[in-house]
Motif scaffolding. Structure first.
Motif, PDB file in Angstrom:
ATOM      1  N   THR A 207       4.363  14.732  -9.966  1.00 19.46           N
ATOM      2  CA  THR A 207       5.463  14.908 -10.905  1.00 19.46           C
ATOM      3  C   THR A 207       5.088  16.083 -11.792  1.00 19.46           C
ATOM      4  OG1 THR A 207       5.938  12.539 -10.895  1.00 19.46           O
ATOM      5  CG2 THR A 207       6.838  13.821 -12.727  1.00 19.46           C
ATOM      6  N   ALA A 208       6.011  17.020 -11.946  1.00 25.17           N
ATOM      7  CA  ALA A 208       5.757  18.205 -12.758  1.00 25.17           C
ATOM      8  C   ALA A 208       7.085  18.704 -13.311  1.00 25.17           C
ATOM      9  CB  ALA A 208       5.082  19.286 -11.923  1.00 25.17           C
ATOM     10  N   LYS A 209       6.984  19.565 -14.296  1.00 24.46           N
ATOM     11  CA  LYS A 209       8.168  20.189 -14.871  1.00 24.46           C
ATOM     12  C   LYS A 209       8.306  21.576 -14.272  1.00 24.46           C
ATOM     13  CE  LYS A 209       9.006  19.148 -19.129  1.00 24.46           C
ATOM     14  NZ  LYS A 209       9.078  19.081 -20.600  1.00 24.46           N
ATOM     15  N   ASP A 210       9.519  21.900 -13.801  1.00 21.36           N
ATOM     16  CA  ASP A 210       9.707  23.222 -13.203  1.00 21.36           C
ATOM     17  C   ASP A 210      10.058  24.269 -14.259  1.00 21.36           C
ATOM     18  OD1 ASP A 210      12.478  23.131 -13.721  1.00 21.36           O
ATOM     19  OD2 ASP A 210      13.043  22.955 -11.609  1.00 21.36           O
ATOM     20  N   ASN A 211      10.297  25.471 -13.818  1.00 17.87           N
ATOM     21  CA  ASN A 211      10.577  26.598 -14.691  1.00 17.87           C
ATOM     22  C   ASN A 211      11.830  26.416 -15.547  1.00 17.87           C
ATOM     23  OD1 ASN A 211      11.547  26.910 -11.855  1.00 17.87           O
ATOM     24  ND2 ASN A 211      12.795  28.501 -12.786  1.00 17.87           N
ATOM     25  N   ASN A 212      12.723  25.516 -15.153  1.00 17.02           N
ATOM     26  CA  ASN A 212      13.937  25.244 -15.925  1.00 17.02           C
ATOM     27  C   ASN A 212      13.816  24.003 -16.794  1.00 17.02           C
ATOM     28  OD1 ASN A 212      15.520  27.455 -14.930  1.00 17.02           O
ATOM     29  ND2 ASN A 212      15.669  26.350 -12.991  1.00 17.02           N
ATOM     30  N   GLY A 213      12.622  23.418 -16.834  1.00 20.40           N
ATOM     31  CA  GLY A 213      12.416  22.214 -17.634  1.00 20.40           C
ATOM     32  C   GLY A 213      12.811  20.937 -16.911  1.00 20.40           C
ATOM     33  N   LYS A 214      13.190  21.054 -15.641  1.00 16.63           N
ATOM     34  CA  LYS A 214      13.591  19.893 -14.839  1.00 16.63           C
ATOM     35  C   LYS A 214      12.342  19.180 -14.310  1.00 16.63           C
ATOM     36  CE  LYS A 214      15.979  18.751 -10.557  1.00 16.63           C
ATOM     37  NZ  LYS A 214      16.622  19.276  -9.370  1.00 16.63           N
ATOM     38  N   ILE A 215      12.349  17.859 -14.348  1.00 17.22           N
ATOM     39  CA  ILE A 215      11.250  17.079 -13.784  1.00 17.22           C
ATOM     40  C   ILE A 215      11.373  17.080 -12.266  1.00 17.22           C
ATOM     41  CG2 ILE A 215      10.182  14.784 -13.627  1.00 17.22           C
ATOM     42  CD1 ILE A 215       9.745  16.208 -16.332  1.00 17.22           C
ATOM     43  N   VAL A 216      10.313  17.510 -11.612  1.00 18.33           N
ATOM     44  CA  VAL A 216      10.248  17.540 -10.151  1.00 18.33           C
ATOM     45  C   VAL A 216       9.289  16.432  -9.745  1.00 18.33           C
ATOM     46  CG1 VAL A 216       9.615  18.936  -8.148  1.00 18.33           C
ATOM     47  CG2 VAL A 216      10.685  20.020 -10.125  1.00 18.33           C
ATOM     48  N   ASP A 217       9.836  15.386  -9.168  1.00 16.96           N
ATOM     49  CA  ASP A 217       9.053  14.223  -8.749  1.00 16.96           C
ATOM     50  C   ASP A 217       9.232  14.055  -7.247  1.00 16.96           C
ATOM     51  OD1 ASP A 217       9.284  11.056  -8.150  1.00 16.96           O
ATOM     52  OD2 ASP A 217       7.763  11.439  -9.678  1.00 16.96           O
ATOM     53  N   LEU A 218       8.156  14.189  -6.494  1.00 18.36           N
ATOM     54  CA  LEU A 218       8.249  14.157  -5.036  1.00 18.36           C
ATOM     55  C   LEU A 218       8.928  12.879  -4.545  1.00 18.36           C
ATOM     56  CD1 LEU A 218       7.666  15.448  -2.291  1.00 18.36           C
ATOM     57  CD2 LEU A 218       5.431  14.336  -2.340  1.00 18.36           C
ATOM     58  N   LYS A 219       8.516  11.753  -5.060  1.00 20.81           N
ATOM     59  CA  LYS A 219       9.083  10.475  -4.606  1.00 20.81           C
ATOM     60  C   LYS A 219      10.597  10.437  -4.848  1.00 20.81           C
ATOM     61  CE  LYS A 219       8.003   5.562  -4.833  1.00 20.81           C
ATOM     62  NZ  LYS A 219       7.118   4.555  -5.445  1.00 20.81           N
ATOM     63  N   ALA A 220      11.029  10.877  -6.016  1.00 24.50           N
ATOM     64  CA  ALA A 220      12.462  10.886  -6.339  1.00 24.50           C
ATOM     65  C   ALA A 220      13.215  11.886  -5.459  1.00 24.50           C
ATOM     66  CB  ALA A 220      12.661  11.208  -7.816  1.00 24.50           C
ATOM     67  N   LEU A 221      12.606  13.048  -5.208  1.00 24.17           N
ATOM     68  CA  LEU A 221      13.259  14.054  -4.363  1.00 24.17           C
ATOM     69  C   LEU A 221      13.498  13.525  -2.956  1.00 24.17           C
ATOM     70  CD1 LEU A 221      11.366  17.320  -5.397  1.00 24.17           C
ATOM     71  CD2 LEU A 221      13.735  16.694  -5.945  1.00 24.17           C
ATOM     72  N   LEU A 222      12.539  12.768  -2.441  1.00 24.14           N
ATOM     73  CA  LEU A 222      12.673  12.248  -1.079  1.00 24.14           C
ATOM     74  C   LEU A 222      13.697  11.126  -0.981  1.00 24.14           C
ATOM     75  CD1 LEU A 222       8.949  12.433   0.061  1.00 24.14           C
ATOM     76  CD2 LEU A 222      10.848  13.939   0.740  1.00 24.14           C
ATOM     77  N   LYS A 223      14.096  10.567  -2.115  1.00 24.92           N
ATOM     78  CA  LYS A 223      15.174   9.567  -2.110  1.00 24.92           C
ATOM     79  C   LYS A 223      16.537  10.235  -1.972  1.00 24.92           C
ATOM     80  CE  LYS A 223      12.831   5.976  -4.747  1.00 24.92           C
ATOM     81  NZ  LYS A 223      12.756   5.249  -6.017  1.00 24.92           N
ATOM     82  N   THR A 224      16.635  11.484  -2.418  1.00 28.27           N
ATOM     83  CA  THR A 224      17.932  12.166  -2.420  1.00 28.27           C
ATOM     84  C   THR A 224      18.013  13.339  -1.447  1.00 28.27           C
ATOM     85  OG1 THR A 224      17.215  13.530  -4.296  1.00 28.27           O
ATOM     86  CG2 THR A 224      18.432  11.508  -4.813  1.00 28.27           C
ATOM     87  N   HIS A 225      16.908  13.684  -0.804  1.00 28.06           N
ATOM     88  CA  HIS A 225      16.884  14.795   0.153  1.00 28.06           C
ATOM     89  C   HIS A 225      16.218  14.344   1.447  1.00 28.06           C
ATOM     90  CE1 HIS A 225      17.355  16.780  -3.742  1.00 28.06           C
ATOM     91  NE2 HIS A 225      17.955  17.728  -3.071  1.00 28.06           N
TER      92      HIS A 225
END
Length: 192
Positions: free
Chosen positions: A33-51
């Motif tokens: 889990t990390a914050k991207d350049n736009n301040g958005k939280i990038v969480d691998l587990k969450a991303l794989l639920k929606t992509h």
């Protein structure tokens, strides 16, 4: 004697780069889990639920022409990548200010993450420490890693690309210690 010590130290540091091998296809992808350049939280587990998948790539910095070219190619093909359900994330040790320079150069519109503590790079076994001679050589080219990364430890990633499938497994790996080699977009698309 000093020369001998420097040579031995250089060989030890080179061995640390040689020891990096990255993760392999079929391995479970380490969650992050990390914050991207736009301040958005990038969480691998969450991303794989929606992509359907995540294309995770590691790059050295805005000063690297091979990195910029690869990022530009990913950006140019982003619609095709997202059309296959992929979410693209770039990971780098460079500062937020330098990530912005990368974005300015490449027009990247996908998530870019500063891995300040190298936790993502370490989890994927792509981190290495540049030896002092190489750091000095890069400075002669106008590349100041201390300024670029905001620290003095000279850690860079082996440029690597991972495709992580919906189940959290690594489906595809491009890991090459030759920083000039990157996967083509056609290869990435064929693996999605």
């Amino acid at each position: 004697m000093k020369k001998l010590i420097l040579i031995i130290l250089g060989l030890i540091l080179q061995l640390s780069v040689m020891a990096q091998s990255g993760l392999k296809a079929g391995d479970k992808a380490p969650e992050f889990t990390a914050k991207d350049n736009n301040g958005k939280i990038v969480d691998l587990k969450a991303l794989l639920k929606t992509h359907q998948s995540v294309v995770l790539f590691f790059y050295r910095g805005q000063w690297c022409p091979y990195c910029s070219k690869h990022i530009q190619q990913l950006q140019d093909s982003l619609q095709m990548l997202t059309g296959k359900g992929a979410y693209v994330v770039g990971v780098t040790p460079e500062t937020g200010e330098n990530i912005n320079k990368t974005i300015e150069k490449t027009h990247a519109s996908f998530s870019m993450v500063q891995d300040k503590d190298y936790s993502i790079m370490k989890a994927y076994d792509v981190n290495y420490v540049m030896d002092p001679a190489m750091v000095a050589k890069y400075k002669t080219y106008g590349v100041d890693l201390d300024k670029n990364n905001g620290n003095t430890d000279h850690v860079l990633p082996v440029p690597a690309t991972y495709i992580i499938d919906k189940s959290g497994k690594i489906k595809y790996v491009q890991f090459d210690k030759d920083y000039r080699k990157r996967p083509s977009v056609a290869t990435i698309l064929s693996e999605l």
